[in-house]
Design an enzyme around this catalytic site. Structure first.
Site, PDB file in Angstrom:
ATOM      1  N   ARG C 223      -3.239  18.348  -5.795  1.00  0.00           N
ATOM      2  CA  ARG C 223      -2.279  17.655  -6.665  1.00  0.00           C
ATOM      3  C   ARG C 223      -2.951  16.723  -7.654  1.00  0.00           C
ATOM      4  NH1 ARG C 223       2.561  16.393  -2.328  1.00  0.00           N
ATOM      5  NH2 ARG C 223       2.538  18.518  -1.550  1.00  0.00           N
ATOM      6  N   ILE C 225      -4.698  14.404 -10.300  1.00  0.00           N
ATOM      7  CA  ILE C 225      -5.916  14.520 -11.089  1.00  0.00           C
ATOM      8  C   ILE C 225      -6.781  15.674 -10.574  1.00  0.00           C
ATOM      9  CG2 ILE C 225      -8.089  13.353 -11.646  1.00  0.00           C
ATOM     10  CD1 ILE C 225      -6.588  10.757 -11.913  1.00  0.00           C
ATOM     11  N   LYS C 298      -3.801  -3.627   0.356  1.00  0.00           N
ATOM     12  CA  LYS C 298      -3.384  -4.793   1.150  1.00  0.00           C
ATOM     13  C   LYS C 298      -4.258  -5.953   0.708  1.00  0.00           C
ATOM     14  CE  LYS C 298      -0.247  -5.024   4.423  1.00  0.00           C
ATOM     15  NZ  LYS C 298       1.091  -4.598   4.032  1.00  0.00           N
ATOM     16  N   LEU C 300      -6.685  -8.951   1.235  1.00  0.00           N
ATOM     17  CA  LEU C 300      -7.725  -8.991   2.259  1.00  0.00           C
ATOM     18  C   LEU C 300      -7.267  -9.768   3.491  1.00  0.00           C
ATOM     19  CD1 LEU C 300     -10.574  -8.216   3.112  1.00  0.00           C
ATOM     20  CD2 LEU C 300     -11.408 -10.300   2.009  1.00  0.00           C
ATOM     21  N   ALA C 301      -6.487 -10.825   3.256  1.00  0.00           N
ATOM     22  CA  ALA C 301      -6.027 -11.637   4.391  1.00  0.00           C
ATOM     23  C   ALA C 301      -5.189 -10.819   5.366  1.00  0.00           C
ATOM     24  CB  ALA C 301      -5.221 -12.826   3.875  1.00  0.00           C
ATOM     25  N   TYR C 356     -10.479  -0.353  -1.658  1.00  0.00           N
ATOM     26  CA  TYR C 356     -10.602   0.683  -2.682  1.00  0.00           C
ATOM     27  C   TYR C 356     -11.715   0.350  -3.667  1.00  0.00           C
ATOM     28  CZ  TYR C 356      -8.997   3.963  -6.297  1.00  0.00           C
ATOM     29  OH  TYR C 356      -8.913   4.972  -7.226  1.00  0.00           O
ATOM     30  N   LYS C 360     -15.082   2.414  -4.538  1.00  0.00           N
ATOM     31  CA  LYS C 360     -15.319   2.968  -5.868  1.00  0.00           C
ATOM     32  C   LYS C 360     -16.552   2.358  -6.525  1.00  0.00           C
ATOM     33  CE  LYS C 360     -12.037   6.007  -5.983  1.00  0.00           C
ATOM     34  NZ  LYS C 360     -12.397   7.440  -5.993  1.00  0.00           N
TER      35      LYS C 360
END
Lengths: 429, 284, 450
Positions: C223, C225, C298, C300-301, C356, C360
């Site tokens: 799906r 990209i 999310k 970080l906390a 993320y 990356k």
């Protein structure tokens, strides 16, 4: 058999996950499911737009409009529309018969590649008007005058309007397959415990194979289903013990067959890619295994001389004899679990001196099977059994199993309605 | 079933034919409807089979039309719409399939009206339907309805889709259509317009017999064309309706199956067109 | 994701937007939708050195109409400033002012391309470094000043001269609609490797295309990209093996059957993923696109191990493992090219995306550090960092945030999946092997991350 005629190899397979009937695939037709199973195979092997030698397939519960089911599936698939196809049928052995048939055509040099397939839907089963009504309607089409027509029409009774329910019962005995098997189960004194144990093993082995990713390249999800829905990984002896018997309740012996150790009605489709070694080589496909021989048998169950599903017990000795093999020569036994007690009755027969010498024409018993070698990937009790799709499921799975484990030889056995059975030997290449 | 929700709509449509109050303003009410509908496999399968579409994960765009249809009718039957809904003719339908909508997804529909527009034979109103799945656009649809012989003073000009000359080809398929197809399509689409269900009602609107749903014919033609494209434009022009029972001819008139192509559904005897379809790549 | 604002300001609201001074993004020329009225316009080549003349000759050989001086009233499709011979900041003046004077002649979706020497502080004099570094600031600023879909990018020569094959490939990419959403970026050519590609081949498709005869593996191809990448590589002539999770099998089968490729249902985090990929290719791996990725946002906390670990496992650990395994077992072909999906979040960081962005940014590091190994086989490894691309993922953003995010780029709109796919196709082509270890942003010069 001499080597040059053994050109055909099993290259892989694809099925849609099997689903209990009247659930996720309730509205999917045989054509829908078969096309999707073939399309998944085409994608896996990069065959879009290619001509395949021949596609063979069939369904046990088949609508009359589906007289050319497999060809229609090919036309709807990503294969070249110039790929020929044919339908065949041998009840529950249909899928395996399709494999054997194309395997032989490749060995004979008639085709270079083939897709063996099978599908069944117990949800979208054909409903037929009853015979009385059907005869009246046929008479009506032959009538010439209005008076004749009126006369014929006046014979219609309300009761005739009730459709004939689809049934997996035997046409000659009117008994369901389960009731037939219940008699055999009693004859061989197969215990409830032994049946439940086989069922638990089937679920456990199938779940382990799914969890290992074994089916990642043997299945393609369909309508949101990505695993066999009948599978219960947490199935235990205790949970199975709670189920009430459903078959053999009118027999004098204890009823032992429950919904847990009998295969439920299931919807699904499967396909297997076969090719000559040259064809495989040209396409860069690695052969998984080879189907070296097959043997069918049939028994006279009509008046109760033999159990309905006992034909494989006769086919296997003949198959072994022709190939000069014993049970010791096999690493895997793939025996289709129509009912747990069917498998156990076959095992009992092969262990029986009396059966083997008096009925199967051997000079001694074939002997026992190492239970660790039996249905190592689970079988129909866990996966379900969309009749004509089971052969393709077993052949693709066992061929891959031989390839990935380095094992040498697998015995495949499928019992079928009409007192028939089809068995085959699959060997590593 | 959609049938329930459509009944008040038809009732309102009938009321609208009564000469009550004044509806002289050519302006359409500025209303729109937003609704989320899940793509439910079992319900969809019924539609797919009636229009002879193979059942797999991707939903036939004709079904997206069906899901937007009750919302369209709700807007069209609004008493402030200055044209009578009953008797309006669906003359053109354009769907841009932007990405595949799949079973199990929830589609957010947004429906609004545009028009009225001038037309050589009366006045048209367009229903614009946009559909998204989690913000991803899956479909834009423009359905054009014609109120024959009705002229509204303030209607805006609108370029009309030119009527191409049609010469009937040899049919590659013959569709033998029983009257029951009207009921079957009504069941799966929720469009219980009586002209598709019985001959008497059809006579009331000037047809000699009951007629097939236009979108049935169009959807079935699309199934036959079987586009295997990620995105495409599905453009349909409706000409003469198919009288039931009847036999219609089908043929691809340009391009190839699975790709960009044109097809025609037509009367094999008179050669007159019923439904002309084009499947084209979307630009950009 | 449809950009309604974009359609409105190019339709009914054009005048209103102009009067109010609202952003006026234009529909970009992309491959296949570039009008002849664009391609028939000349290219202006500026610069006084031998390099400029060589470049003008190259363009002429490839069928471009070339000008060496701006002519009044004539519209231009591109302005190329060749400054590889500049030695001091003071020397730049005449050429950059000529660029400036010609800017108004640039047509819609036109191009400014600078060609200069890459900065190399260790081996340059302070004055040379000031010149080369200075030019990057120039190009980026020009990109910010571009209007009407035009872009400005640079080609940096790192130890090679203008005749390196990848300079030509980079030029074709930047001149064509394939780079529609790339602006304010630099393509660094660091070796003379790669095949010489003419512009006609670069723009051809199928068996004549730039990837003809090659096999490409694309992960996450069912799906979005990934599917766009698979389609694009197939369009450019590659045989594509699409990989995705078994659960996405049906969508994957549709994509691969449509493009005549092959599907492989596989969890790329499984230990034997590399072997399975090599097995499916049934030959050494030639092109590998690491596209599969997930988000589990999310703060970080509130981050838990499941969310952190799964993102790291899929987005970076899996490709590290697959690359290492294929390299170790000799399963990469001679000239093998890998392209990985990074993200502008990995460059600038992003609130709620520590997991993320780590993965990356990790991709960018992995790519740079693997360059030498890939060069040893005559191949290359690069990354593409998409900015705001209209996908299912960005569609989940709140409407206002989405609208603002779109207008933040110099092109004042979001990119399309195909824009990412085009950059990947280019970096996977044999002509681009002289570009290695780089991360190319496809972000329309989004200000996030500068």
């Amino acid at each position: 058999m001499s080597a040059p005629t053994q050109r055909a190899v099993i290259l892989g397979g694809n099925r849609i996950p099997f689903a209990r009937s009247n659930k996720q695939y309730a509205k999917a037709t045989n054509l829908d499911m078969l096309t999707s199973a073939i399309d998944g195979l085409v994608a896996r092997f990069g065959l879009a737009g290619e001509n395949i030698g021949e596609v063979a397939g069939g369904a046990v519960l088949k609508h009359s409009k589906d007289f050319n089911l497999t060809r229609e599936a090919v036309l709807g698939s990503a294969l070249a529309p110039t790929t020929p196809a044919f339908d065949l049928g041998q009840a529950c052995a249909t899928g395996l018969e399709a494999v054997v048939s194309l395997n032989n055509k490749i060995n004979a040099g008639q085709i270079e590649s083939g897709i063996a397939s099978g599908v069944d839907s117990a949800s979208d089963a054909p409903i037929v008007i009853n015979d009385s009504m059907r005869e009246i309607l046929l008479e009506l089409t032959r009538a010439k005058t209005m008076v004749q027509k009126a006369k014929i029409a006046s014979q219609i009774r309300p009761a005739y309007l009730a459709p004939q329910a689809p049934s997996t019962g035997e046409p000659r005995t009117g008994l369901s397959m389960g009731e037939h098997q219940a008699k055999t189960t009693a004859e061989w004194a197969i215990t409830r415990r032994a049946q439940d144990e086989l069922a638990v093993a089937s679920h456990r082995n199938l779940a382990a194979a799914w969890n290992d990713g074994f089916f990642d390249d043997l299945t393609t999800p369909y309508l949101g289903v990505s695993r066999d829905t009948n599978m219960r990984a947490d199935s235990t002896m205790e949970s199975l013990a709670k189920l009430n018997p459903v078959f053999g309740k009118k027999l004098p012996t204890e009823a032992t067959m429950t919904a847990g150790n009998s295969t439920p009605l299931t919807d699904g489709a499967s396909s297997v890619l076969l090719g000559s070694e040259d064809w495989a080589d040209e396409h860069g496909f690695t052969p998984l295994a080879r189907l070296v021989d097959a043997e069918a048998a049939a028994v006279d169950f009509v008046d109760g001389a033999e159990g309905l599903l006992m034909a494989p017990a006769y086919a296997v000795p003949r198959l072994l004899a022709r190939n000069g093999l014993t049970f010791d020569d096999f690493d895997v036994f793939e025996i289709h679990e129509a009912f747990a007690s069917t498998v156990l009755s076959h095992l009992a027969a092969w262990e029986s001196e009396e059966f083997c010498t008096e009925k199967a024409g051997l000079d001694k018993a074939l002997g026992p099977i190492d239970r660790d070698k039996l249905n190592p990937l689970g079988s129909s009790l866990a996966a379900g059994h969309p009749f004509a799709a089971t052969g393709g499921r077993i052949i693709a799975s066992t061929a891959k199993h031989l390839k990935t484990t380095g094992k040498k030889r697998s015995l495949v056995s499928i019992c079928a309605a009409g007192g028939q059975g089809l068995t085959a030997i699959v060997e590593a290449v | 079933m959609m049938a329930d929700s459509m009944l008040p709509v038809y009732a309102r449509a009938v009321l609208k034919t009564l000469p009550v109050g004044s509806r002289t303003s050519p302006e359409l009410p500025q209303r729109s409807i937003d609704r989320s509908v899940p793509l439910e496999p079992v319900a969809y399968a019924g539609f797919a089979h009636v229009v002879e579409q193979r059942l797999y994960d991707v939903v036939h765009p004709g079904y997206m039309h069906v899901l937007g249809f009750p919302l369209s009718m709700q807007l069209l039957s609004d008493p402030e719409v200055p044209l009578p809904m009953l008797g309006m003719v669906h003359i053109h339908n354009r769907v841009d399939v932007l990405s595949p909508a799949r079973l199990g997804e929830v589609v957010d529909f947004h429906v609004e009206l545009a028009g009225p527009f001038e037309h050589a034979k009366g006045t048209t109103i367009e229903v614009h339907v946009t559909a998204q799945v989690e913000g991803r656009p899956v479909m834009d649809e423009v359905s054009t309805y014609l109120a024959k012989g009705k002229k509204l003073p303030g209607a805006r000009a609108r370029a009309q889709v030119p009527h191409a000359e049609f010469t009937a080809p040899q049919p590659s398929a013959l569709w033998r259509l029983d009257p029951i197809i009207g009921q079957r399509y009504a069941q799966v689409s929720g469009d219980f317009n009586p002209i598709h269900l019985n001959g008497l009602a059809a006579k009331g609107f000037g047809f000699s017999r009951q007629i097939a749903h236009g979108m049935y014919t169009a959807s079935r033609a699309l199934s036959a064309m079987d586009p295997r494209l990620e995105s495409y434009r599905w453009d349909v022009s409706f000409a003469k309706p198919i009288l039931l029972p009847g036999t219609a001819g089908y043929a691809l008139t340009d391009g190839r199956r699975h790709g960009a192509s044109r097809s025609a559904v037509f009367d094999p005897k008179s050669g007159k067109p019923h439904v002309l379809t084009q499947v084209a790549h979307l630009e950009g | 994701m449809k950009d309604t604002y974009l359609s409105l300001v190019n339709g009914p609201l054009k005048q209103v937007a102009k009067t109010l001074g609202l952003p006026q993004p234009v529909e970009l020329n992309r491959f296949g939708s570039t009008p002849a009225s664009y391609t028939n316009k000349p290219v202006l080549v500026l610069g006084t050195g031998a390099g400029a003349q060589n470049l003008a000759d190259l363009l002429l050989e490839n069928g471009f109409e070339v000008r060496r001086n701006a002519q009044t009233g004539e519209k231009l499709r591109a302005i190329i400033a060749v400054l590889d011979d500049a030695q001091s900041p003071a020397e730049l003046s005449p050429v950059v002012l000529e660029v400036g004077a010609a800017l108004r002649s640039l047509t819609t979706c036109g191009r400014v391309i600078t060609i200069s020497t890459a900065s190399d502080p260790a081996n340059q004099t302070p004055e040379q470094a000031a010149t080369t570094q200075g030019l990057t600031g120039f190009t980026r600023s020009v990109a910010h000043e571009m209007r009407a879909g035009a872009t400005a990018n640079g080609i940096l020569l790192d130890g090679v001269d203008l005749t390196a094959p990848s300079v030509a490939a980079a030029l074709w990419f930047l001149l064509s609609g394939k780079s529609a959403y790339v602006s304010g970026q630099f393509l660094t050519v660091s070796s003379g490797g790669g095949e010489r590609l003419d512009f006609t081949t670069f723009m051809s498709t199928g068996a004549k295309g730039p990837l003809a005869g090659r096999t490409a593996v694309v992960t996450g191809a069912a799906r979005g990209i990934g599917a766009a990448i698979a389609r694009n590589l197939a369009r450019d002539g590659a045989y594509v093996i699409g990989v995705d999770m078994p659960q996405a099998g049906q969508a994957l089968a549709q994509v691969t059957n449509e493009i005549g490729g092959k599907s492989l249902q596989l969890d790329i985090t499984a230990g034997d993923a590399a072997e399975k990929i090599a097995e499916a290719v049934a030959a050494p791996v030639d092109i590998l696109v690491h596209n599969a990725g997930i988000t589990r946002d999310k703060m970080l906390a509130n981050m838990d191990a499941g969310k952190w670990d799964s993102v790291i496992a899929v987005n970076i650990a899996a490709q590290t493992m697959i690359n290492a395994h294929l390299a170790e077992k000799g399963l990469f072909a001679e000239g093998a090219q890998v392209v990985s999906l990074a993200s502008t979040s990995g460059i600038a960081g992003n609130r709620g995306q520590t997991n993320y962005a780590t993965s990356k940014a990790g991709v960018i590091g992995l790519t740079a550090a693997s360059a030498q190994d890939f060069a040893s086989r005559g191949g290359a490894i690069n990354a593409v960092a998409p900015g705001f691309i209209e996908t299912d993922m960005t569609a989940k953003m709140p409407t206002l945030t989405r609208q603002v995010a779109r207008r933040l780029s110099s092109l004042q709109q979001g990119g399309q999946p195909v824009d990412v796919a085009e950059a990947i196709s280019f970096l996977a082509s044999a002509g681009a092997r002289g570009i290695n270890g780089e991360t190319l942003r496809v972000c329309g010069q989004n200000m996030v991350g500068a």
